[in-house]
Design a protein around this motif. Structure first.
Motif: not given
Length: 395
Positions: A72-93
């Motif tokens: 995004t214009k504000k930041a870029e979130t790294k998709i780390t191994r421990d966060k990956i399922i949570g990130i892909f489970s809520n793609p809109t966010k």
């Protein structure tokens, strides 16, 4: 400006492709699988296995390339191994809206890119522009109204897929799954074996390795088509121009080059399109006793690329920088005067007549440089020397 094209250019381009293809394809596979998860074709709960366990990329690379999807214009979130399922489970966010809006189209886009990797790496300049235009036409959602890449796509292509920064650092790209061999900027520069700057032919640009095979020095690599604007070409062989720091960073900088405006070293050097001249500004200079003279490059009036030559001379300030070599013109003038214009002839046919020297060898002994244009990249000031020797009628 040198003409970099040789008979070996296609062979070196193919070697470069072999060096970068493994890593690029691994990154593209990551994105294809990621969009399969976003589309629901693969379960988000399997994201760790699909994007980490099954991937041949190192964890740091996976974290970084995954983060480009969350830009995004504000930041870029790294998709780390421990966060990956949570990130892909809520793609809109978590994911950029552009990627979510065109999920299926982006999967097709990356599949198409994978089929084009070889063409993008080894194609010549005009063909590269055609590839880019066809991609933008087929996938219009990747570009802005002004035809530039949309920022999330530009960043992803430049910093992940065709990642020149990784190629240019001390490790480079793994060549295969074993990761026992890598391909980096020093390897490409060594394969090219261009020992002077392609743009000015004034400075040495040797590539040197230490005892362990690690690169110590090499030419800087300019992107003829700016990689920030043309991220598809960031690793394209014919877009990588070995050059000195002065020409690449100080004079060219972020100037946007086009084939219609500037000479491309893989399409043409100055060759017969321009010639070095000198103009003595006093009597002493005319007899080699003063460096008070102007040295300049005269474009050939009939040249088919006269505009590109003139623009290249101006951008790289070649008339100004070559005037600093007026002392070398002095030496040539003195050689002409003391030998009655027979300096090369005397050296070849009298001084070393028993050696049966070739023209090339006797020229190099006489003037300290190479005679054939194909050899100009071996030593600085090669065209400068030959043009002025001809101007002084010593050959």
């Amino acid at each position: 400006m040198l003409n970099l094209r040789t008979k070996k250019s296609p062979e070196i381009a193919a070697k470069h492709f072999e060096g970068v293809k493994y890593y690029i394809n691994q990154v593209l596979d990551y994105y294809i699988n990621a969009f399969d998860i976003l589309m629901g074709n693969l379960a988000s709960t399997d994201a760790i296995n699909i994007l980490y366990t099954s991937s041949e990329l190192d964890a740091n690379s996976i974290n970084t390339i995954g983060g480009k999807l969350c830009y995004t214009k504000k930041a870029e979130t790294k998709i780390t191994r421990d966060k990956i399922i949570g990130i892909f489970s809520n793609p809109t966010k978590n994911f950029n809206d552009l990627f979510l809006t065109h999920k299926s189209e982006f999967k097709q886009f990356f599949e198409k890119l994978k089929s084009l990797v070889k063409d993008i790496i080894i194609s010549e300049p005009r063909e590269l522009l055609d590839i880019e235009q066809k991609l933008k036409t087929k996938y219009p959602f990747i570009q802005n109204p002004n035809c530039s890449f949309k920022e999330p796509v530009r960043r992803l292509l430049l910093l992940s897929v065709f990642n020149y920064n990784k190629f240019s650092d001390k490790t480079g790209f793994p060549r295969d799954k074993s990761k026992s061999k890598y391909w980096e900027r020093y390897d490409l520069a060594d394969a090219l074996n261009v020992n002077t700057c392609a743009y000015c032919n004034r400075l040495y640009t040797y590539t040197v390795f230490n005892e362990k095979g690690k690169g110590l020095i090499s030419p800087t690599i300019d992107h003829f088509f700016d990689k920030a604007k043309n991220p598809l070409f960031a690793l394209s062989f014919y877009n990588l121009i070995p050059s000195c720091t002065n020409c690449n960073l100080t004079l060219k900088g972020s100037e946007k080059f086009a084939l219609s405006d500037y000479v491309h070293p893989y399409l043409s050097g100055f060759g017969d399109h321009a010639y070095f001249k000198y103009n003595p500004l006093d009597v002493d200079a005319s007899i080699g006793e003063s460096r008070n003279m102007k040295v300049y490059i005269m474009p050939d009036k009939t040249s088919s690329i006269k505009k590109q030559v003139e623009n290249s001379i101006e951008l790289f300030q070649l008339n100004k920088v070559y005037t600093q070599h007026a002392d070398l013109v002095q030496e040539l003038i003195k050689k002409k005067i003391i030998s009655n214009s027979r300096y090369l002839e005397i050296l070849r046919n009298e001084t070393f007549k028993d050696l049966n020297l070739s023209l090339d060898d006797s020229y190099r002994l006489a003037f300290g440089n190479y005679f054939k244009e194909a050899d100009f990249q071996k030593r600085p000031l090669a065209k400068f020397t030959k043009d002025l020797v001809k101007e002084l009628k010593m050959i």
